[in-house]
Design a protein around this motif. Sequence first.
Motif, PDB file in Angstrom:
ATOM      1  N   LEU A 137      -8.759   1.432   5.740  1.00  0.00           N
ATOM      2  CA  LEU A 137      -7.697   1.914   4.854  1.00  0.00           C
ATOM      3  C   LEU A 137      -7.187   3.280   5.303  1.00  0.00           C
ATOM      4  O   LEU A 137      -7.038   4.219   4.511  1.00  0.00           O
ATOM      5  CB  LEU A 137      -8.168   1.954   3.400  1.00  0.00           C
TER       6      LEU A 137
ATOM      7  N   ASN B 142      -4.056   0.558  -2.635  1.00  0.00           N
ATOM      8  CA  ASN B 142      -3.370  -0.656  -3.057  1.00  0.00           C
ATOM      9  C   ASN B 142      -2.451  -0.369  -4.249  1.00  0.00           C
ATOM     10  O   ASN B 142      -2.872   0.228  -5.253  1.00  0.00           O
ATOM     11  CB  ASN B 142      -4.394  -1.732  -3.422  1.00  0.00           C
TER      12      ASN B 142
ATOM     13  N   LEU C 229      -4.781   4.682   2.623  1.00  0.00           N
ATOM     14  CA  LEU C 229      -4.078   3.571   1.995  1.00  0.00           C
ATOM     15  C   LEU C 229      -4.671   3.299   0.619  1.00  0.00           C
ATOM     16  O   LEU C 229      -5.903   3.231   0.459  1.00  0.00           O
ATOM     17  CB  LEU C 229      -4.195   2.296   2.843  1.00  0.00           C
TER      18      LEU C 229
ATOM     19  N   TYR D 242       0.842  -1.186   0.000  1.00  0.00           N
ATOM     20  CA  TYR D 242       0.000   0.000   0.000  1.00  0.00           C
ATOM     21  C   TYR D 242       0.881   1.240   0.000  1.00  0.00           C
ATOM     22  O   TYR D 242       1.907   1.305   0.689  1.00  0.00           O
ATOM     23  CB  TYR D 242      -0.906   0.046   1.229  1.00  0.00           C
TER      24      TYR D 242
END
Length: 359
Positions: free
Chosen positions: A248, A225, A223, A214
């Motif tokens: 996230l 991906n 965050l 991340y």
Amino acid sequence: MKKYINKLFILGSLLFLGSSCDSDAALTTLKAVSFPSEITVSSSKIVLTEDTADDPVLLVSWPEVTFPIEAPVTYALQFDLVGDTSGANAWQKAKRIEVGAEVLSKTLIGQELNKIAVDLGLPIDVEGKLVVRVEAAMDRKVFSNPITLTVTPYEKSVVFGEIYMPGSYQNWAIETAAALTAIQKGVYQGYMSVTPGAGLGFKLNTERNWAQFYGAGATNSDLKNMSDTDFQLPAAGSYQIKVNLNTLKWTATPYSWGIVGDGTAGGWDNSTPMDYDHQTKSWKVTAVLVPGNVKFRLNNNWTINYGSKNTTDGIAYLDDPGAHYIGEGGTYEIIMKINDVDPASLGYPPTLTYTITKK
């Protein structure tokens, strides 16, 4: 003659008693102090779950208590089982939470109240009764009337696993990157020290490889991906890093253990900060010490501190008044280890271990 002596004796006794009464009038312990009104809670029936562990679940508020002398009043909360609040041992098993001076409310998040309930013995997933009262302290302690709460605690899941934090602080070597340990499902926590000039960028990897990682998303706190944008720490220093893969999001909170005492450069007022070694999971500092005492404390204040009972066993105890005595001045390496992976939920451990070695 004897008659006059007796009269003088009686007169002196009356003057003495009058003086004693005036003196006693100045003692605040002879004056009644109480809460001027009842305390309040945001809810008296609370169902706790792991999903709301970080959410506010209980607000306790209270009126200001006035003592006969001008000085700060310190407040605390006490929680206990209903059956343990009467008799000779009333409130002896209570869980106490220090709130602070001149503070008139306290908010608890789910995991804090859950730990209190479980520690006091409430059954999991079943409604149980707790009572809460407020303690006000100055020259003595006075207590509010208690309020009864209905609380349903949850059983915290046992979680395992790690994620990893490669970055410029260690030349992006995934093999030696700092590990963040799972403390809840999808939530990871660990510690990091970055020295000035080492660089502040990092990524978050699910394994010790680059198959998945991340980077920063819309903001530095998000965050995303496989993002090429590095996360950035605020500045050089020591931090508690918390990553939530459910939401996230990630945070970096200033967090530093240090040494303090009249054997250190900062005396009893200013801690000498230690750096976190993520490979050995220990806090370290090399410092010049003088003959005197050394203790450990967190974030340069006395809220969390540890003291030693002697200079031989290398163990320091939470809130212990003792200290490690340095008998000879010189340069020392101090290494400290503490199991404080999840202090918000589990509290701080009763002991830590350390070594103090003259170089």
